[in-house]
Design a protein around this motif. Sequence first.
Motif, PDB file in Angstrom:
ATOM      1  N   LYS A  15       0.851  -1.198   0.000  1.00 57.38           N
ATOM      2  CA  LYS A  15       0.000   0.000   0.000  1.00 57.38           C
ATOM      3  C   LYS A  15       0.879   1.238   0.000  1.00 57.38           C
ATOM      4  CE  LYS A  15      -4.588  -0.094   1.686  1.00 57.38           C
ATOM      5  NZ  LYS A  15      -5.532   0.311   2.694  1.00 57.38           N
ATOM      6  N   PRO A  16       0.540   2.235  -0.818  1.00 57.54           N
ATOM      7  CA  PRO A  16       1.299   3.488  -0.771  1.00 57.54           C
ATOM      8  C   PRO A  16       1.191   4.117   0.616  1.00 57.54           C
ATOM      9  CG  PRO A  16      -0.091   3.401  -2.722  1.00 57.54           C
ATOM     10  CD  PRO A  16      -0.489   2.259  -1.842  1.00 57.54           C
ATOM     11  N   LYS A  17       2.254   4.815   1.006  1.00 62.00           N
ATOM     12  CA  LYS A  17       2.296   5.408   2.345  1.00 62.00           C
ATOM     13  C   LYS A  17       2.703   6.869   2.292  1.00 62.00           C
ATOM     14  CE  LYS A  17       3.231   1.042   4.497  1.00 62.00           C
ATOM     15  NZ  LYS A  17       4.188   0.113   4.992  1.00 62.00           N
ATOM     16  N   CYS A  18       2.348   7.576   3.366  1.00 66.37           N
ATOM     17  CA  CYS A  18       2.686   8.988   3.514  1.00 66.37           C
ATOM     18  C   CYS A  18       3.569   9.181   4.739  1.00 66.37           C
ATOM     19  CB  CYS A  18       1.421   9.834   3.689  1.00 66.37           C
ATOM     20  SG  CYS A  18       0.364   9.901   2.232  1.00 66.37           S
ATOM     21  N   CYS A  25       4.771  11.487  11.975  1.00 61.55           N
ATOM     22  CA  CYS A  25       3.338  11.397  12.240  1.00 61.55           C
ATOM     23  C   CYS A  25       3.163  10.812  13.640  1.00 61.55           C
ATOM     24  CB  CYS A  25       2.651  10.478  11.228  1.00 61.55           C
ATOM     25  SG  CYS A  25       2.766  11.030   9.510  1.00 61.55           S
ATOM     26  N   VAL A  26       2.214  11.341  14.396  1.00 64.98           N
ATOM     27  CA  VAL A  26       1.914  10.795  15.721  1.00 64.98           C
ATOM     28  C   VAL A  26       1.550   9.313  15.586  1.00 64.98           C
ATOM     29  CG1 VAL A  26       0.279  10.900  17.658  1.00 64.98           C
ATOM     30  CG2 VAL A  26       1.214  13.013  16.696  1.00 64.98           C
ATOM     31  N   GLU A  27       0.894   8.961  14.479  1.00 60.32           N
ATOM     32  CA  GLU A  27       0.419   7.597  14.256  1.00 60.32           C
ATOM     33  C   GLU A  27       1.551   6.608  13.948  1.00 60.32           C
ATOM     34  OE1 GLU A  27      -2.712  10.550  13.466  1.00 60.32           O
ATOM     35  OE2 GLU A  27      -0.667  10.355  12.758  1.00 60.32           O
ATOM     36  N   GLY A  28       2.724   7.100  13.625  1.00 63.84           N
ATOM     37  CA  GLY A  28       3.854   6.230  13.296  1.00 63.84           C
ATOM     38  C   GLY A  28       4.747   6.877  12.255  1.00 63.84           C
ATOM     39  N   ALA A  29       5.817   6.194  11.887  1.00 60.04           N
ATOM     40  CA  ALA A  29       6.769   6.729  10.904  1.00 60.04           C
ATOM     41  C   ALA A  29       6.092   6.974   9.557  1.00 60.04           C
ATOM     42  CB  ALA A  29       7.945   5.775  10.736  1.00 60.04           C
ATOM     43  N   THR A  30       5.155   6.096   9.188  1.00 59.74           N
ATOM     44  CA  THR A  30       4.388   6.255   7.953  1.00 59.74           C
ATOM     45  C   THR A  30       2.924   5.954   8.248  1.00 59.74           C
ATOM     46  OG1 THR A  30       4.721   3.944   7.310  1.00 59.74           O
ATOM     47  CG2 THR A  30       6.321   5.545   6.461  1.00 59.74           C
ATOM     48  N   VAL A  31       2.045   6.453   7.380  1.00 64.10           N
ATOM     49  CA  VAL A  31       0.620   6.097   7.439  1.00 64.10           C
ATOM     50  C   VAL A  31       0.213   5.614   6.052  1.00 64.10           C
ATOM     51  CG1 VAL A  31      -0.001   7.645   9.346  1.00 64.10           C
ATOM     52  CG2 VAL A  31      -0.133   8.489   7.004  1.00 64.10           C
ATOM     53  N   GLU A  32      -0.663   4.629   6.000  1.00 64.47           N
ATOM     54  CA  GLU A  32      -1.102   4.088   4.719  1.00 64.47           C
ATOM     55  C   GLU A  32      -2.079   5.031   4.032  1.00 64.47           C
ATOM     56  OE1 GLU A  32      -2.629   0.125   5.285  1.00 64.47           O
ATOM     57  OE2 GLU A  32      -0.595  -0.709   5.340  1.00 64.47           O
ATOM     58  N   LYS A  51      -1.310  21.884  13.916  1.00 64.22           N
ATOM     59  CA  LYS A  51      -1.547  20.509  14.384  1.00 64.22           C
ATOM     60  C   LYS A  51      -2.679  19.805  13.644  1.00 64.22           C
ATOM     61  CE  LYS A  51       0.241  21.406  18.969  1.00 64.22           C
ATOM     62  NZ  LYS A  51       0.007  21.421  20.394  1.00 64.22           N
ATOM     63  N   THR A  52      -3.238  20.432  12.629  1.00 62.32           N
ATOM     64  CA  THR A  52      -4.333  19.831  11.870  1.00 62.32           C
ATOM     65  C   THR A  52      -3.856  18.543  11.195  1.00 62.32           C
ATOM     66  OG1 THR A  52      -5.217  22.051  11.433  1.00 62.32           O
ATOM     67  CG2 THR A  52      -6.029  20.266  10.042  1.00 62.32           C
ATOM     68  N   ALA A  53      -4.664  17.482  11.305  1.00 60.95           N
ATOM     69  CA  ALA A  53      -4.313  16.198  10.687  1.00 60.95           C
ATOM     70  C   ALA A  53      -4.198  16.360   9.172  1.00 60.95           C
ATOM     71  CB  ALA A  53      -5.348  15.147  11.033  1.00 60.95           C
ATOM     72  N   LEU A  54      -3.186  15.704   8.598  1.00 60.86           N
ATOM     73  CA  LEU A  54      -2.934  15.749   7.156  1.00 60.86           C
ATOM     74  C   LEU A  54      -3.502  14.483   6.523  1.00 60.86           C
ATOM     75  CD1 LEU A  54       0.825  16.747   7.524  1.00 60.86           C
ATOM     76  CD2 LEU A  54      -1.073  18.293   6.984  1.00 60.86           C
ATOM     77  N   ALA A  55      -4.265  14.652   5.442  1.00 64.96           N
ATOM     78  CA  ALA A  55      -4.889  13.504   4.773  1.00 64.96           C
ATOM     79  C   ALA A  55      -3.909  12.850   3.815  1.00 64.96           C
ATOM     80  CB  ALA A  55      -6.135  13.952   4.024  1.00 64.96           C
ATOM     81  N   CYS A  56      -3.699  11.563   3.984  1.00 62.57           N
ATOM     82  CA  CYS A  56      -2.905  10.769   3.052  1.00 62.57           C
ATOM     83  C   CYS A  56      -3.899  10.289   1.990  1.00 62.57           C
ATOM     84  CB  CYS A  56      -2.259   9.599   3.780  1.00 62.57           C
ATOM     85  SG  CYS A  56      -1.142   8.613   2.772  1.00 62.57           S
ATOM     86  N   PRO A  57      -3.748  10.736   0.736  1.00 57.16           N
ATOM     87  CA  PRO A  57      -4.762  10.435  -0.287  1.00 57.16           C
ATOM     88  C   PRO A  57      -5.007   8.933  -0.460  1.00 57.16           C
ATOM     89  CG  PRO A  57      -3.096  11.956  -1.130  1.00 57.16           C
ATOM     90  CD  PRO A  57      -2.607  11.472   0.196  1.00 57.16           C
ATOM     91  N   VAL A  58      -6.262   8.588  -0.740  1.00 58.14           N
ATOM     92  CA  VAL A  58      -6.608   7.194  -0.998  1.00 58.14           C
ATOM     93  C   VAL A  58      -5.986   6.751  -2.323  1.00 58.14           C
ATOM     94  CG1 VAL A  58      -8.760   7.276   0.321  1.00 58.14           C
ATOM     95  CG2 VAL A  58      -8.795   7.776  -2.116  1.00 58.14           C
ATOM     96  N   SER A  59      -5.828   5.458  -2.479  1.00 62.13           N
ATOM     97  CA  SER A  59      -5.270   4.895  -3.706  1.00 62.13           C
ATOM     98  C   SER A  59      -5.943   3.576  -4.009  1.00 62.13           C
ATOM     99  CB  SER A  59      -3.765   4.663  -3.541  1.00 62.13           C
ATOM    100  OG  SER A  59      -3.282   3.852  -4.594  1.00 62.13           O
ATOM    101  N   ALA A  81       7.358   3.053  -5.091  1.00 67.66           N
ATOM    102  CA  ALA A  81       8.753   3.513  -5.131  1.00 67.66           C
ATOM    103  C   ALA A  81       9.116   4.534  -4.056  1.00 67.66           C
ATOM    104  CB  ALA A  81       9.061   4.095  -6.514  1.00 67.66           C
ATOM    105  N   SER A  82       8.128   5.287  -3.560  1.00 67.86           N
ATOM    106  CA  SER A  82       8.441   6.366  -2.624  1.00 67.86           C
ATOM    107  C   SER A  82       7.245   6.655  -1.734  1.00 67.86           C
ATOM    108  CB  SER A  82       8.821   7.613  -3.421  1.00 67.86           C
ATOM    109  OG  SER A  82       9.308   8.620  -2.590  1.00 67.86           O
ATOM    110  N   ASN A  83       7.489   7.391  -0.659  1.00 66.77           N
ATOM    111  CA  ASN A  83       6.411   7.838   0.217  1.00 66.77           C
ATOM    112  C   ASN A  83       5.965   9.231  -0.201  1.00 66.77           C
ATOM    113  OD1 ASN A  83       6.426   5.541   1.934  1.00 66.77           O
ATOM    114  ND2 ASN A  83       8.182   6.364   3.028  1.00 66.77           N
ATOM    115  N   ASN A  84       4.701   9.523   0.011  1.00 67.44           N
ATOM    116  CA  ASN A  84       4.145  10.840  -0.268  1.00 67.44           C
ATOM    117  C   ASN A  84       4.455  11.743   0.925  1.00 67.44           C
ATOM    118  OD1 ASN A  84       2.591  13.060  -0.924  1.00 67.44           O
ATOM    119  ND2 ASN A  84       0.722  11.901  -1.309  1.00 67.44           N
TER     120      ASN A  84
END
Length: 126
Positions: A15-18, A25-32, A51-59, A81-84
Motif C-alpha cells: 500500500k502506498p504510504k505517507c 506522524c503521531v500515528e507512526g513513521a508512515t501512514v497508509e 496541528k491539523t491532521a494531514l490527509a494521506c490520499p486514498v489509492s 517507489a516512494s512515500n508521499n
Amino acid sequence: GQVPALQAAWGWSTKPKCIFKNGVCVEGATVEAGNTCTPQCSDKTQNVSDKTALACPVSDGKATPDNGWWDICGPGAGACASNNALGATVTCPVAAKAVPASSAVFATGSTAAAVGIAGLALALAV
C-alpha cells in the motif's frame, strides 16, 4: 463455453504510504493511503506550526493519476517507489532560547559592583 472476463492486474504490491515532510506522524513513521497523519516535530521540544491532521490520499492503484500516486509510486506491480511527503507548509520552528538565570544574575551583579566601585571612588575623593 464462455470466455472469462479479462481484468487488469495492476497495482503496487504494498500500500502506498505517507510521511510528514518536516517531522513524524503521531500515528507512526508512515501512514497508509486513506488514513491521516497528525504532524509532530521530531524534536519533542518543538511544536508544529499547525496541528491539523494531514490527509494521506486514498489509492486504488488501478488507473493514473490515482490521486497523484502514480507520480510517487511509479508504474508496475512492485512496491510503491516512494512515500508521499505531506505538510510542506507545516514547520517545526526553533523556539528562541531564553537567557539562563545565571547570566541574568551575573549581569545584575556586575552592575551592582560597578556602582559600588564608583561610590567608593567618590567617597575617597572627598
